[in-house]
Enzyme design. Structure first.
Site, PDB file in Angstrom:
ATOM      1  N   GLU A  29      47.822   2.091   8.859  1.00  7.21           N
ATOM      2  CA  GLU A  29      46.781   0.964   9.390  1.00  7.21           C
ATOM      3  C   GLU A  29      47.208  -0.560   8.857  1.00  7.21           C
ATOM      4  OE1 GLU A  29      43.574   2.943   7.319  1.00  7.21           O
ATOM      5  OE2 GLU A  29      43.820   4.734   8.437  1.00  7.21           O
ATOM      6  N   GLU A  60      43.401   8.783   9.373  1.00  4.36           N
ATOM      7  CA  GLU A  60      44.369   9.187   8.277  1.00  4.36           C
ATOM      8  C   GLU A  60      44.879  10.917   8.548  1.00  4.36           C
ATOM      9  OE1 GLU A  60      41.497   7.796   7.413  1.00  4.36           O
ATOM     10  OE2 GLU A  60      42.284   6.179   6.039  1.00  4.36           O
ATOM     11  N   PHE A  83      44.820   3.205   0.760  1.00  3.38           N
ATOM     12  CA  PHE A  83      44.326   3.477  -0.301  1.00  3.38           C
ATOM     13  C   PHE A  83      44.523   5.142  -0.913  1.00  3.38           C
ATOM     14  CE2 PHE A  83      42.369  -0.353   0.273  1.00  3.38           C
ATOM     15  CZ  PHE A  83      42.225  -0.947  -0.843  1.00  3.38           C
ATOM     16  N   ASP A  85      42.723   6.927  -2.425  1.00  2.00           N
ATOM     17  CA  ASP A  85      41.257   7.535  -2.258  1.00  2.00           C
ATOM     18  C   ASP A  85      41.063   7.905  -0.887  1.00  2.00           C
ATOM     19  OD1 ASP A  85      39.907   5.587  -4.563  1.00  2.00           O
ATOM     20  OD2 ASP A  85      41.672   4.700  -3.591  1.00  2.00           O
ATOM     21  N   PHE A  86      41.919   7.344   0.193  1.00  2.00           N
ATOM     22  CA  PHE A  86      41.553   7.885   1.588  1.00  2.00           C
ATOM     23  C   PHE A  86      42.426   9.192   1.786  1.00  2.00           C
ATOM     24  CE2 PHE A  86      41.332   3.148   2.532  1.00  2.00           C
ATOM     25  CZ  PHE A  86      40.024   3.208   2.000  1.00  2.00           C
ATOM     26  N   HIS A 129      38.025   2.944  -4.004  1.00  4.09           N
ATOM     27  CA  HIS A 129      39.392   2.027  -3.961  1.00  4.09           C
ATOM     28  C   HIS A 129      40.123   1.979  -5.024  1.00  4.09           C
ATOM     29  CE1 HIS A 129      37.035   1.041  -0.151  1.00  4.09           C
ATOM     30  NE2 HIS A 129      38.035   0.782   0.344  1.00  4.09           N
TER      31      HIS A 129
END
Lengths: 326, 331
Positions: A29, A60, A83, A85-86, A129
């Site tokens: 991205e 993702e 991130f 987190d993703f 994040h």
């Protein structure tokens, strides 16, 4: 020796590997025109074009799954997940597809796939994040886990990841991107499974991961200057899977004390595994219980006053070292 | 496009081989040769055979938990398949994968898959590689074909994969086998539309629905989709309407449907139907029976091969995790 930032070192590794091997390409991205949300891939689309530096939708699972298929067909994709987190969005693809493809096929599938991903708290970014998800995947055999702490290691480890035959999760700490350090000229790789003894010492071993490495070195300086002076050995494992357990065990046998520092939550963080390995192999040499310095077991809060309370830092390492030496 | 007698007989051979392989596997599982669970493909054979007939050897497929038919249609060797089901060292995955993970890269079989929709992004990635690598000596692009069921069209991975494929105009064919049930829940309770090929429109690719029990209809639809992909014109979506005769897994009590419903679909069985087509096209009964006999021989050989192969060795469990020396490492 010349110096580069951690971010520049990663960019240089990508640039050199793409020039060296036409099967290497980047996908993620905002990695192309924008050069990455943290600026790490800047300039690459101008040099290599938009077919090899591919901006993707926010997708993702699709990105990681597509990278897997491309890797199986002879490409060497380098995916950027903005991130850590993703990573959950791509959870099935990473855990059930990427990590297991080789094993499930009886060793036939080749998956030379690097997933670059940011880790750690950049400050006031709150719970989605700021996480350090390295250990989420340490319980998944089949994927290697890398956490560089210096510009030189970032470059050399990324080259190893891209040239390797296996999937790699490459965790880049957001607060290290601007950190500057010596980086050798020319082509070199840093092998996986080799810890780096950053500072030798004899009173205590501090094992620090990723963003905690600078804090550990600062703590070691402060402790050496204290009264009485404390001599710390500081070791960066550099790769969590594979883990250079022999180097860690040998150091703890020498010092008799261990403090493990990481930014991930304490419960089941990478330190839990490292502490268990040390207990299994060096318990008779320990003069004090192993201590872990880590984030408290709550989601990362937004308010800086709360966040600083939850996150570990230099002072926590100093306190832990003094405790094991008491 | 008309197929030669030899090709028609080859399609028939594959249909019968899949059916007989599944029946024998079910039986051998009961007898104890096969330790794991299996998801029989019986009733859906025309989808795999018709679709794979439109592919080249260097094209690739991704498959599903109900994948035996796809493997056989793409050229999979039933000896290695039976050995894998029987957890033998000579199996396709050396006993590490079983029914859900059989793979043969030489034949372009990127793997069956235990996760519903899990293999669809992989097919898109293979197609991305093919597009980036370009067409070998003007022969057109290599093509990836993803098999999946109706249930997979409700998964996020399906939508993410189709979006990427449409966006980048990749040489990939999405083949949905609509067998009416996602495990034990009927299709109409799983999605607000009945014609699943309509999903294609929002990803800018053609979508067609065909009779998935008509091997020639499936072949023709796939042939057009594959040609489009090879030319570089992008992806397509095909929905083959079909039905599975057995349960979701072998042993499923099937409380969710009636015996009458199954029998209604069995009256449209793709195999006797195609056999009648062969006879109508003037192929001699003896030729057809010869093919049927060959299949039974292959199945016997496959079972004998599996039985005579040594079981997977415990020490092999530690190899094949990584491509380097880190396999089986203590840490």
């Amino acid at each position: 020796m010349r110096t580069l930032t951690y971010s520049e070192a990663i960019n240089e590794a990508l640039r050199e590997e793409m020039a060296r091997d036409p099967s290497v390409f980047i996908m993620g991205e905002d990695v192309g025109v924008m050069g990455g949300v943290f600026g790490v891939t800047q300039g690459l689309i101008q040099q290599f074009g938009d077919a090899r530096v591919r901006d993707t939708p926010i997708s993702e699972a699709g990105i990681v799954g597509a990278a897997l298929g491309a890797a199986m067909m002879g490409m060497r994709p380098v995916v950027e997940i903005m991130f850590g987190d993703f990573l959950g969005c791509a959870g099935d693809q990473i855990i059930n597809q990427v990590a297991k493809a080789r094993y499930m096929s009886g060793g036939k599938a080749r998956v030379p796939l690097t997933i670059r991903v940011t880790t750690g708290a950049p400050g006031a970014a709150a719970a989605q994040h700021s996480q350090s998800p390295e250990s989420w995947f340490m319980n998944v055999p089949g994927i290697k886990i890398v956490a560089p702490a210096t510009p030189a290691d970032a470059k050399g480890l990324l080259k190893s990841a891209i040239r390797g035959e296996d999937p790699v999760l490459f965790f880049e700490h957001k607060m290290l991107y601007a950190a500057r350090g010596a980086v050798p000229e020319g082509d070199y790789v840093v092998e996986f499974g080799r810890a780096n003894v950053l500072r030798e010492g004899y009173d205590v071993t501090i094992i620090a991961i990723g963003g905690m490495v600078p804090h550990a070195l600062a703590a070691a300086d402060a402790l050496a200057a204290g009264s009485p002076a404390i001599s710390c050995e500081v070791i960066d494992p550099r790769t969590l899977v594979p883990l250079d357990a022999p180097t860690l065990i040998a150091s703890v046998k020498k010092t008799g004390r261990a403090v493990i520092a990481h930014e991930a939550h304490k419960r089941s963080g990478p330190g839990a595994e490292i502490a268990a390995v040390l207990a299994e192999h060096a318990v008779d040499y320990l003069d004090a219980p192993i201590r872990r310095v880590a984030a408290k077991n709550v989601p990362l809060p937004y308010a800086p006053s709360l966040e600083q309370f939850v996150l570990p830092g230099k002072h926590d390492i100093v306190a832990a070292v003094k405790e094991v030496l008491r | 496009m008309t197929l030669s007698t030899d090709r028609l007989l080859e399609l028939y051979r594959q249909l019968v081989l899949i059916r007989q392989f599944e029946l024998r596997a079910i039986d051998e599982r009961r007898q104890g040769l096969i330790p794991g669970f299996i998801h029989p493909y019986i009733g859906e054979e025309a989808c795999a055979v018709g679709a794979c007939a439109a592919l080249r050897r260097d094209d690739v497929i991704t498959s599903t938990h109900r994948g035996h038919g796809h493997l056989i249609a793409k050229g999979g060797d039933v000896r290695y398949m039976m050995a894998e089901l029987a957890a033998r060292e000579a199996g396709y995955c050396r006993g590490k994968g079983g029914s859900l993970h059989m793979t043969d890269f030489d034949l372009g079989i990127l793997g069956a898959n235990g996760i519903v929709a899990g293999g669809i992004p992989m097919a898109v990635g293979a197609a991305l590689a093919f597009k980036m690598q370009g067409a070998p000596n003007g022969a057109g692009l290599r093509v990836a074909l993803a098999f999946f069921g109706d249930g997979a069209t409700n998964q996020g991975a399906f939508h993410e994969a189709l979006n990427l494929a449409g966006l980048w105009r990749l040489p990939v064919v999405f083949f949905c086998e609509n067998n009416q049930y996602g495990e034990g829940t009927p299709q109409h309770k799983q999605a607000p539309i009945t014609q699943l090929s309509k999903r294609a429109e929002s990803y800018a690719m053609p979508g067609v629905t065909v009779d998935g029990n008509d091997v020639l209809a499936v072949y023709e639809a796939t042939r057009q989709a594959v040609e489009r992909a090879r030319r570089g014109d992008g992806p397509s979506f095909i929905e083959g309407v079909t039905y599975r005769y057995r349960g979701h897994y072998e042993g499923d009590p099937q409380v969710y449907r009636s015996r009458e419903e199954v029998e209604r679909w069995q009256a449209r069985d793709p195999i006797p139907r195609f056999r009648r087509t062969l006879v109508e096209r003037g192929i001699a009964e003896e030729q057809i029976e010869e093919v049927e006999g060959q299949v039974l021989t292959l199945i016997e050989e496959a079972v004998a091969f599996a039985r005579s192969s040594p079981p997977a060795r415990p020490e092999d469990a530690l190899s094949g995790v990584y491509g380097d020396h880190h396999n089986g490492a203590a840490f």
